[in-house]
Design a protein around this motif. Structure first.
Motif, short mmCIF file in Angstrom:
data_model
loop_
_atom_site.label_atom_id
_atom_site.label_comp_id
_atom_site.label_asym_id
_atom_site.label_seq_id
_atom_site.Cartn_x
_atom_site.Cartn_y
_atom_site.Cartn_z
N PHE A 1 0.83 -1.21 0.00
CA PHE A 1 0.00 0.00 0.00
C PHE A 1 0.87 1.25 0.00
N ASN A 2 1.90 1.26 0.84
CA ASN A 2 2.77 2.45 0.91
C ASN A 2 3.50 2.67 -0.41
N ALA A 3 3.88 1.58 -1.07
CA ALA A 3 4.57 1.73 -2.36
C ALA A 3 3.64 2.23 -3.45
N LEU A 4 2.34 2.00 -3.28
CA LEU A 4 1.37 2.37 -4.30
C LEU A 4 0.83 3.79 -4.13
N LEU A 5 1.11 4.40 -2.98
CA LEU A 5 0.49 5.69 -2.67
C LEU A 5 0.79 6.75 -3.72
N LYS A 6 2.06 7.00 -4.00
CA LYS A 6 2.42 8.08 -4.91
C LYS A 6 1.95 7.81 -6.33
N THR A 7 1.96 6.55 -6.73
CA THR A 7 1.51 6.22 -8.08
C THR A 7 0.01 6.45 -8.23
N LEU A 8 -0.77 6.14 -7.19
CA LEU A 8 -2.22 6.37 -7.26
C LEU A 8 -2.54 7.86 -7.33
N GLU A 9 -1.76 8.65 -6.63
CA GLU A 9 -2.08 10.08 -6.58
C GLU A 9 -1.70 10.79 -7.88
N GLU A 10 -0.56 10.47 -8.43
CA GLU A 10 -0.08 11.15 -9.65
C GLU A 10 0.41 10.12 -10.67
N PRO A 11 -0.48 9.34 -11.24
CA PRO A 11 -0.03 8.38 -12.27
C PRO A 11 0.29 9.12 -13.57
N PRO A 12 1.01 8.48 -14.45
CA PRO A 12 1.27 9.10 -15.76
C PRO A 12 -0.03 9.31 -16.53
N ALA A 13 0.06 10.13 -17.54
CA ALA A 13 -1.12 10.37 -18.37
C ALA A 13 -1.55 9.08 -19.05
N ARG A 14 -2.85 8.95 -19.27
CA ARG A 14 -3.45 7.79 -19.93
C ARG A 14 -3.30 6.51 -19.09
N VAL A 15 -3.25 6.63 -17.77
CA VAL A 15 -3.18 5.48 -16.88
C VAL A 15 -4.22 5.66 -15.78
N THR A 16 -4.98 4.63 -15.50
CA THR A 16 -5.94 4.69 -14.41
C THR A 16 -5.97 3.34 -13.69
N PHE A 17 -6.28 3.41 -12.39
CA PHE A 17 -6.34 2.21 -11.54
C PHE A 17 -7.78 1.98 -11.10
N ILE A 18 -8.17 0.70 -11.02
CA ILE A 18 -9.48 0.31 -10.49
C ILE A 18 -9.24 -0.74 -9.42
N LEU A 19 -9.53 -0.41 -8.16
CA LEU A 19 -9.37 -1.33 -7.04
C LEU A 19 -10.74 -1.90 -6.68
N ALA A 20 -10.84 -3.21 -6.66
CA ALA A 20 -12.10 -3.89 -6.31
C ALA A 20 -11.88 -4.68 -5.04
N SER A 21 -12.82 -4.57 -4.10
CA SER A 21 -12.65 -5.24 -2.80
C SER A 21 -14.01 -5.45 -2.15
N THR A 22 -14.09 -6.50 -1.33
CA THR A 22 -15.28 -6.75 -0.51
C THR A 22 -15.12 -6.21 0.90
N GLU A 23 -13.95 -5.71 1.26
CA GLU A 23 -13.69 -5.23 2.63
C GLU A 23 -13.00 -3.88 2.56
N ALA A 24 -13.77 -2.86 2.31
CA ALA A 24 -13.19 -1.52 2.17
C ALA A 24 -12.63 -0.99 3.49
N HIS A 25 -13.11 -1.52 4.61
CA HIS A 25 -12.63 -1.01 5.91
C HIS A 25 -11.18 -1.36 6.16
N LYS A 26 -10.60 -2.29 5.39
CA LYS A 26 -9.21 -2.67 5.58
C LYS A 26 -8.25 -1.76 4.82
N PHE A 27 -8.76 -0.82 4.06
CA PHE A 27 -7.89 0.07 3.29
C PHE A 27 -7.40 1.22 4.16
N PRO A 28 -6.14 1.61 4.02
CA PRO A 28 -5.69 2.82 4.73
C PRO A 28 -6.43 4.06 4.22
N ALA A 29 -6.60 5.01 5.10
CA ALA A 29 -7.28 6.24 4.71
C ALA A 29 -6.53 6.98 3.61
N THR A 30 -5.21 6.83 3.58
CA THR A 30 -4.42 7.50 2.54
C THR A 30 -4.74 6.94 1.15
#
Length: 637
Positions: A134-163
């Protein structure tokens, strides 16, 4: 039929069952080209999270786009449907959730899309990512390169960090209503060319509990068991579900309090190996339908979604029960579901719940709870609740209903002894001020013959059954006990002659009553009263002190400061104050003084003494101080 889920997986937003709000937002974003860096899809299993993520990724890269729906005809859409699109990367975080996998993903993010307009990363079961990932993914999720998007699917959203959540557009997928699930299953059956009964589809959609994937899996299981036509009886036999005849037998046993029939029906349920969790869900639905039909009549039938024949049967059963009984059974069944399923002895737990439902009229006075003018239901004596060890009122939802399937043990009333007193009506007793103490008549003089007291009647408490009732408000208990004592308190009592008594009895609950001699209150009398009331060692140093009553103040003289502080602090002072108010009166206060205590000097006296002190005068002469110096021995400046 095992591949129904894959065979009929939706390929357009319009084909997805339910989730209208999410489909509308994502379809509009795809058409307008307003794509967020990251999306978060959360919800229960089988409601379309991964399916919609794939459709959204396909719509972003469709060669005929940007469009609200993918065409499913171009080469990009066909590659996406086959799972071979190079720009749509799907990752299973359950098996690739380490920090090394995320670092490899970050390296892949830096490359531009090869064929499509966007590179889409779909991370399924994203809550399985480790903390380092999760910590390694933080900066990439916030400022990914152009033409890139992420879709996270989960059944337990409460386990995700607030960041992580703060960097995503979060969409919550809802469970599908039973009607929408039934309509979707009927579409699949029509596509398969299978004949079916409406009741069979309704059972599968109810058993699916809002999940499309679970419902389709159950449908495939039922079709494999059926003989060509999907029938209700075959579905119940295949899925291990109880039929309507089982619930009608239960209603008959509960209404008639027929425990042998109830035991046989329960044994039938257990011998067939039925799903106890779903059995209780259906039993709860039966009580709900009966309650609504009992209260609203035929006007509520369209809202229940029942066939006309079945609704007529439940209408007939609802008329046989009282509304209070139906409501109590509904509440107890709901509360008992988790307890039965998680119990170490689920069969006995279910048996206890059903016995509580059948014996409920013996445990609670349902006639009294219905109130005047309410009809229906079997009549029971108004005092049946107390006669069987139950409670007269109280309960959940303001109707006196118990709040759990396994009812609490009834409170056993202590034996009540009626002392001789004038007769009092229950209505007068119920309006008496709660904090108003009853007026005690003066005791008779020695010359007046004392009437012989009547033997105190004893109200025996019958043995309470193991089934209990709901908690009872204190006022309801008091009114009920007073109503029981009214016939016993109706005997005439001779009028007591009010004359001054030679002695006074004091009873404050700390021990047996102590007789206080009549006459003036003296210090010696107080010492004797304290010794008899609390023991000589209770108030430390009391026998070594002297006291004098000055108006409404008792001045206690101690022989030194230590003696005074010992008596005027902590529990000793509280005990002394209580004894003083019992003996001298409730308005008497306590103060302390010492024999060797010096009089308190004023500031003027201290100033004069400091000016006439030889040491102070010698200091003033040595340092040529013209103004007088004042020394405060108390340390004041």
């Amino acid at each position: 039929m095992a591949s129904l889920t894959a065979k009929y997986r939706p390929r357009r937003f319009a084909d997805v069952a339910g989730q209208e709000a999410v489909k509308s937002i994502l379809s509009r974003a795809s058409a307008m080209g307003k794509i967020a860096p990251a999306y978060m899809f959360s919800g229960t299993r089988g409601v379309g999270k991964t399916t919609i993520a794939r459709i959204f990724a396909k719509a972003l890269n469709c060669l005929k786009g940007p469009a609200a729906e993918p065409c499913n005809e171009c080469s990009m859409c066909k590659q996406a449907n086959a799972g071979s699109a190079v720009d749509i990367i799907e990752i299973d975080a359950a098996s690739h959730g380490g920090v090394g996998d995320v670092r490899a993903l970050k390296e892949d993010v830096g490359y531009a899309p090869l064929e499509g307009r966007y590179k889409v990363f779909i991370i399924d079961e994203a809550h399985m990512l480790s903390t380092a990932a999760f910590n390694a993914l933080l900066k990439t999720l916030e400022e990914p390169p152009a033409r890139v998007t992420f879709i996270l699917a989960s059944t337990e959203a409460h386990k995700f960090p607030a960041t992580i959540l703060s960097r995503c557009q979060h969409y919550v997928f809802k469970m599908l209503p039973q009607a929408e699930l039934g309509a979707h299953l009927e579409k699949l059956l029509l596509a398969e060319g299978v004949e079916y009964e409406q009741a069979a589809v309704r059972i599968i959609s109810r058993r699916g509990a809002g999940s499309v994937r679970d419902s389709i899996s159950l449908l495939g299981q039922a079709l494999a068991y059926s003989t060509g036509v999907l029938k209700e009886s075959e579905v119940r036999a295949c899925l291990g579900l109880a039929g309507q005849e089982v619930f009608f037998a239960l209603m008959e046993a509960i209404l008639a309090r027929d425990l042998p029939l109830l035991s046989r029906t329960l044994r039938q349920v257990l011998d067939q190996g039925l799903d106890l969790g779903f059995f209780l869900r259906e039993l709860s639905s039966c009580w709900r339908n009966m309650f609504l039909l009992r209260q609203a009549g035929e006007a509520i039938v369209p809202e229940l979604g029942l066939p006309a024949e079945e609704a007529a049967l439940w209408m007939d059963w609802a008329a046989r029960f009282s509304p209070a009984h139906i409501h109590a059974c509904w509440q107890m069944t709901l509360d008992g579901q988790q307890r039965v399923v998680k119990s170490l002895e689920p069969a006995q737990s279910l048996e206890l719940l059903l016995l509580n439902l059948a014996c409920l009229p013996d445990l609670l006075p349902l006639d009294a709870l219905r109130g005047p003018g309410a009809g229906g239901g079997s009549k029971a004596p108004a005092s049946s609740g107390m006669a069987s060890g139950g409670i007269s009122s109280g309960g959940a939802s303001g109707t006196g209903m118990p709040s759990s399937g396994s009812m609490a043990r009834p409170q056993s009333a202590a034996p009540v002894v009626a002392s001789p007193a004038p007769a009092v009506s229950a209505a007068q007793a119920s309006v008496e001020t709660p904090h108003q103490a009853p007026v005690q008549p003066d005791p008779p003089s020695a010359s007046t013959p004392m009437p012989q007291p009547q033997p105190a009647p004893h109200v025996a408490t019958p043995p309470a059954p193991e089934y209990a009732a709901a908690p009872v408000p204190p006022m309801a208990q008091a009114v009920h006990q007073i109503a029981q004592l009214v016939p016993q308190m109706s005997q005439p009592v001779p009028q007591l002659v009010q004359e001054p008594a030679p002695a006074e009895a004091c009873d404050t609950g700390y021990g047996p009553p102590v007789i206080i001699p009549a006459g003036p209150r003296t210090w010696e009398g107080f010492l004797a009263f304290a010794a008899e009331k609390s023991g000589s060692g209770t108030v430390t140093g009391l026998t070594r002190a002297q006291g004098e009553l000055c108006g409404a103040e008792l001045v206690i003289q101690c022989f030194n400061e230590t003696h005074s502080s010992m008596m005027s602090r902590g529990d000793t002072y509280l005990c002394l104050k209580r004894l003083v108010q019992e003996y001298f009166g409730p308005d008497v206060t306590v103060s302390f003084t010492c024999q060797d205590r010096e009089p308190v000097k004023t500031n003027t006296q201290l100033e004069r003494e400091s000016q006439t002190n030889p040491v102070v005068q010698r200091i003033c002469q040595t340092f040529e101080v013209k103004e007088p110096v004042t020394v405060h021995p108390r340390g004041q400046n």
